[in-house]
Design an enzyme around this catalytic site. Structure first.
Site, PDB file in Angstrom:
ATOM      1  CE  LYS B  81      -4.002   1.890   2.610  1.00  0.00           C
ATOM      2  NZ  LYS B  81      -4.877   1.782   4.120  1.00  0.00           N
ATOM      3  CB  SER B 156      -8.057   3.605   3.046  1.00  0.00           C
ATOM      4  OG  SER B 156      -7.193   3.186   3.771  1.00  0.00           O
ATOM      5  CB  SER B 180      -8.202   0.934   5.741  1.00  0.00           C
ATOM      6  OG  SER B 180      -8.873   2.329   5.964  1.00  0.00           O
TER       7      SER B 180
END
Lengths: 116, 483
Positions: B81, B156, B180
C-alpha cells in the site's frame, strides 16, 4: 447488565448540536492552515454539522469518573537510551525539499514589512 | 470480471520455490504479465518495480541453487500500500501532496519482508492518506473492484485487496485504522487481517491515526496471513508503541478447529441496517460453526453502537495533528509562490491545493473537536467512551473466545453511490471498534450474495482479545474450511 457507562435511562439522549457559524468555521480553517472560498467554507460547515449530529450520541453516555484512554493497552512510551545514532545526512534531507538555498530550506519571509 | 484464478496460494508457492520445484523469476514474470493486462482497467497499482523485482527473484533463485534458504517468504511477490515507505519508487499516499516524494528509508515491514526472501512488487493505490472506505478518493483515479468493475473495492486499502483478488501479486500489505484492511478484503473476496495494536511496527507507515493504525496482510488464504504475520510481528526499537509481548507460534493452535470454540454473536451486528443477504450469509456461517462443534453464545455489546461516533472524533483529531507536517517546506508539494505572499498564506495555499476534499474535511473536523471550548465535549469524551468500549470487550472475552459477525453491513456498493460523507463513514460500523479497543480482527470470505444483478463476496468478521492472534487464526481457519 453490568459495567460502567450505561446509557442514561437505557436510551440514547441525543441533543441538538451547537450551531457552527461561518466565523467558527473560518477560525477552524485558519487553525488548520487551509484556505477556502465562501461557498466551499459553507459546504464544510454543513458537513461538520451533519457529522457532529451523529457524534452527539456520545453525550448520552455516563462518563463520570472514567479515565480518558488515548491509546490502546494504556501503553507507555518506551524511551530510547540517550545515545546519538546516525541520522539522515544534510544532502539527503535537502534533496527532498521543494526550495533550497544550500544549506537552508528557503521559505517566504516570516516577518512582513508591518511587523506581522 | 477481472479475477485471475491462481492454483497456489503464497504458502504453496514459497514451498515450491524453496524446494527448487519452481523458480521465483517465473512467478514474478507471471504477475507482471497479469498487471500489464489488468491494471489499466483496475488501477490497483500506482507503480510497479519490474526491474527490481526480477533482480531480486534472480538473486533468490541463485541462492536456492547454491543450497541457501532465503527465508519463509522466498520468492513471494508482495504489493505494498502506497502509504508505507519504500526507498524504491515513490511513496505518494495517493495524494498530490506527496506526488514526487521519494522516501530515504524503507519501513520496518519492508525490511522484514525482504529479509525473509519476499519480493516487493510495487505500490498500490488507496484512499488519499488512508482516509476513506471505497478507494474512490485516490488522486490517481478510483480503483475498481475486479468482481464487478462498476463497484468499489472498498478502502482505504483497495489497491492492495484488488492486487490479491485479481492475481496481480501473491499477497499485499495494507493498513487498518478503522477497517481499511478488513472491509476491502470483504468487498473483494480475500482475507484481511488487522493485528493487535502494537504487534507490527508502524515505523515507515505514514501516520493517519497513531493510536489506531496497524499494518496487516491481505491474502488469498488464512494460512498465508498467519505466515506473513509471523514474519512482520515483533518489537521494533524504532516504534515506541510496538509491543515486546512475545509473538506466540500459531501453527499448533490454528489446526484445533471449531470444536469447543466459544463464539460470541452480538445481536447489535445482525440488525435491519444490514443488506438481507449479508445477515443471511452471516447466520449461515454461524450455524455451520455450531454444527462443527462451536458453542454459540449471545453477547450484548451496546456500547459498540457508539463506535462510529467515537472513531470519527478520535481519528480526525489525530489526523489533523499528523497532517500538520505537510507545509511545503521540507518535502512534498509547495504551491507556486506569488510575490509578497506571507509564510502563512503559502502554508494555506499549499495545503488547500495539495490535499483532496475528504482529507481536508477530516482535518477540519479534527481541528474543531480539539479546539478550545470543544475539546472536553468531543475529544475528551470520545476518549472516555473509548475506555468503556474496551471494557465492554474485556467482559465479552471472558464469556467467549472470538466474536463473530459481518465485516460490513453491505457488499461492495457502486462507484459514486455514497456522496454523503456520513453514509460512507457508516460502512465502518462493524470494523472500527477493533481499532478503538486495540484488539485483533480478521475478515474471511465466505459465500457470495446477489445484489442488483451482481454476485458479490461477503466477509465474515472475527475479533479476539488483544494479543490472542492464535485463537483468532484458529477460528479463521475453521471458518475458511467451512466456507
Amino acid at each position: 447488565m453490568t459495567g460502567r457507562g450505561l446509557l442514561l435511562g437505557g436510551t440514547l439522549r441525543v441533543m441538538a448540536p451547537q450551531e457552527i457559524t461561518i466565523s467558527d468555521i473560518s477560525r477552524v480553517a485558519d487553525l488548520s492552515r487551509l484556505a477556502f472560498d465562501e461557498k466551499t467554507l459553507q459546504g464544510y460547515r454543513e458537513d461538520l454539522l451533519h457529522i457532529l449530529q451523529h457524534v452527539d450520541a456520545l453525550s448520552g453516555v455516563d462518563t463520570k469518573n472514567v479515565e480518558p484512554m488515548a491509546r490502546p493497552h494504556d501503553g507507555v512510551n518506551r524511551l530510547d537510551e540517550d545515545e546519538p545514532e546516525p541520522a539522515l545526512d544534510r544532502e539527503t534531507v535537502l534533496d527532498m525539499a521543494p526550495e533550497v538555498e544550500f544549506p537552508f530550506f528557503a521559505v517566504p519571509k516570516v516577518f512582513q514589512e508591518d511587523g506581522d | 470480471m477481472n479475477r485471475i484464478e491462481l492454483h497456489d496460494d503464497l504458502t504453496d508457492r514459497t514451498r515450491k520455490i524453496r524446494a527448487g520445484d519452481m523458480r521465483a523469476v517465473d512467478g514474478v514474470e507471471e504477475f507482471i504479465a497479469n498487471i500489464e493486462r489488468e491494471n489499466p482497467t483496475l488501477n490497483a497499482y500506482h507503480e510497479v518495480f519490474t526491474e527490481n523485482a526480477l533482480q531480486r527473484a534472480n538473486e533468490i533463485d541463485r541462492r536456492i541453487a547454491a543450497g541457501e534458504d532465503p527465508g519463509v517468504l522466498a520468492g513471494a511477490t508482495i504489493a505494498i500500500k502506497d502509504n508505507i515507505c519504500t526507498r524504491a519508487g515513490h511513496t505518494t499516499c495517493s495524494s498530490r501532496m506527496l506526488e514526487n516524494y521519494r522516501s530515504p528509508f524503507d519501513a520496518t515491514v519492508i525490511e522484514r519482508i525482504e529479509s525473509a526472501g519476499g519480493i516487493v512488487l510495487g505500490k498500490t493505490n488507496l484512499d488519499e492518506f488512508a482516509m476513506g472506505s471505497s478507494s474512490e478518493h485516490c488522486a490517481w483515479g478510483p480503483v475498481l473492484n475486479p468482481v464487478d468493475n462498476t463497484r468499489v473495492p472498498g478502502g482505504s486499502s483497495g489497491g492492495s485487496a484488488v492486487a490479491v483478488t485479481a492475481g496481480l501479486a501473491d499477497a499485499a500489505l495494507g493498513s487498518d485504522t478503522g477497517g481499511s484492511i478488513r472491509q476491502p478484503a470483504a468487498f473483494c473476496g480475500c482475507v484481511g487481517f488487522k493485528p493487535t495494536y502494537g504487534r507490527i511496527s508502524r515505523w515507515g507507515l505514514v501516520a493517519f491515526g497513531s493510536s489506531l493504525d496497524q499494518i496487516g496482510p491481505i491474502t488469498r488464504s488464512v494460512r498465508d496471513s498467519a505466515l506473513i504475520y509471523s514474519v512482520l510481528a515483533g518489537v521494533d526499537p524504532r516504534d515506541s508503541t510496538s509491543t515486546d509481548i512475545p509473538v506466540e507460534p500459531t501453527e499448533e493452535v490454528i489446526e484445533h478447529g471449531a470444536n469447543g470454540l466459544r463464539v460470541g454473536v452480538a445481536r447489535e451486528h445482525l440488525t435491519s441496517r444490514n443488506h438481507p443477504g449479508v445477515s443471511a450469509e452471516t447466520e449461515r456461517m454461524i450455524e455451520l460453526l455450531r454444527d462443527a462443534g462451536a458453542q454459540i453464545i449471545p453477547i450484548d455489546l451496546p456500547l459498540t453502537s457508539l463506535g462510529i461516533s467515537t472513531y470519527y472524533v478520535i481519528a480526525p483529531a489525530e489526523a489533523s495533528s499528523n497532517l500538520a507536517r505537510y507545509d511545503g517546506i521540507r518535502y512534498g508539494y509547495r504551491a507556486e509562490c506569488t510575490p509578497g505572499e506571507s509564510l502563512q498564506e503559502m502554508y494555506a495555499r499549499t495545503r488547500s491545493e495539495g490535499f483532496g476534499e475528504e482529507v481536508k474535511r477530516r482535518i477540519m473536523l479534527g481541528t474543531y473537536v480539539l479546539s478550545a471550548g470543544y475539546y472536553d465535549a468531543y475529544y475528551k469524551r470520545a476518549l472516555q467512551v473509548r475506555r468503556l468500549i474496551k471494557e465492554e470487550f474485556d467482559r465479552a472475552f471472558q464469556e467467549c473466545d472470538v466474536l463473530a459477525g459481518p465485516t460490513s453491513p453491505t457488499p461492495a456498493f457502486r462507484i459514486g453511490e455514497k456522496q454523503d460523507p456520513l453514509s460512507m463513514y457508516l460502512n465502518d460500523v462493524y470494523t472500527v471498534n477493533a481499532n478503538i479497543a486495540g484488539i485483533c480482527a480478521i475478515s474471511v470470505p465466505t459465500g457470495k450474495i446477489e445484489d442488483d444483478g451482481s454476485l458479490l463476496p461477503v466477509g465474515f468478521h472475527l475479533q479476539s482479545q488483544a494479543f490472542d492472534e492464535s485463537t483468532l487464526f484458529r477460528a479463521a481457519i475453521a471458518v475458511e474450511k467451512l466456507s
